[in-house]
Enzyme design. Sequence first.
Site, mmCIF file in Angstrom:
data_model
loop_
_atom_site.group_PDB
_atom_site.id
_atom_site.type_symbol
_atom_site.label_atom_id
_atom_site.label_comp_id
_atom_site.label_asym_id
_atom_site.label_seq_id
_atom_site.Cartn_x
_atom_site.Cartn_y
_atom_site.Cartn_z
ATOM 1 N N ASP A 9 -7.025 -1.270 -4.860
ATOM 2 C CA ASP A 9 -8.096 -0.864 -3.947
ATOM 3 C C ASP A 9 -8.956 0.232 -4.569
ATOM 4 O OD1 ASP A 9 -7.003 -2.645 -2.097
ATOM 5 O OD2 ASP A 9 -5.820 -1.085 -1.110
ATOM 6 N N ASP A 29 0.861 -1.188 0.000
ATOM 7 C CA ASP A 29 0.000 0.000 0.000
ATOM 8 C C ASP A 29 0.889 1.227 0.000
ATOM 9 O OD1 ASP A 29 -2.470 -1.301 0.004
ATOM 10 O OD2 ASP A 29 -2.504 -1.464 2.186
#
Length: 158
Positions: A140, A122
Amino acid sequence: MNKPIKLTNLLWLWLVLIVIIIDIYSKKEIMHNMCLYETRQLTSFLNMFYCHNYGIAFSFLADGKNWQRLLFISISIIVSIFLLISISYNNSNSMISVAYALIMGGALSNSIDRFYNGFIVDFIDLHVKNLHFATFNIADCSIFIGVILLMIKNFNYQ
């Protein structure tokens, strides 16, 4: 009566591939050009913050002693198969096919990351002053946009 499979609907799978390529490329760039937990400010509300997520959204189940890795990959594959079947039978709306393709691309890309690395990379950090939202990635974002498109389509039917 069953709806026939429309092979032309499967042309939306190019979008799945694009999401996977962009997501994997962006994660590789972050891993090669930043140190773990390094932050780079881009704007007053957006940072790049490199971290590993061993769980799912908001690091849920991140401390699951690695059993969750197989579970999350399995769920992703099952959902992707369901979405592939749904796209192939969708006769009415390309917006739904786009939404399904975005969700499938994000789910598969995160699963690839989880399979090869044991975690998800991330790096997108949205914030307002010192209030930070969860750190996320391109996959995402793709899933989020796909869900929003499905919600928009659902609200238009009512």
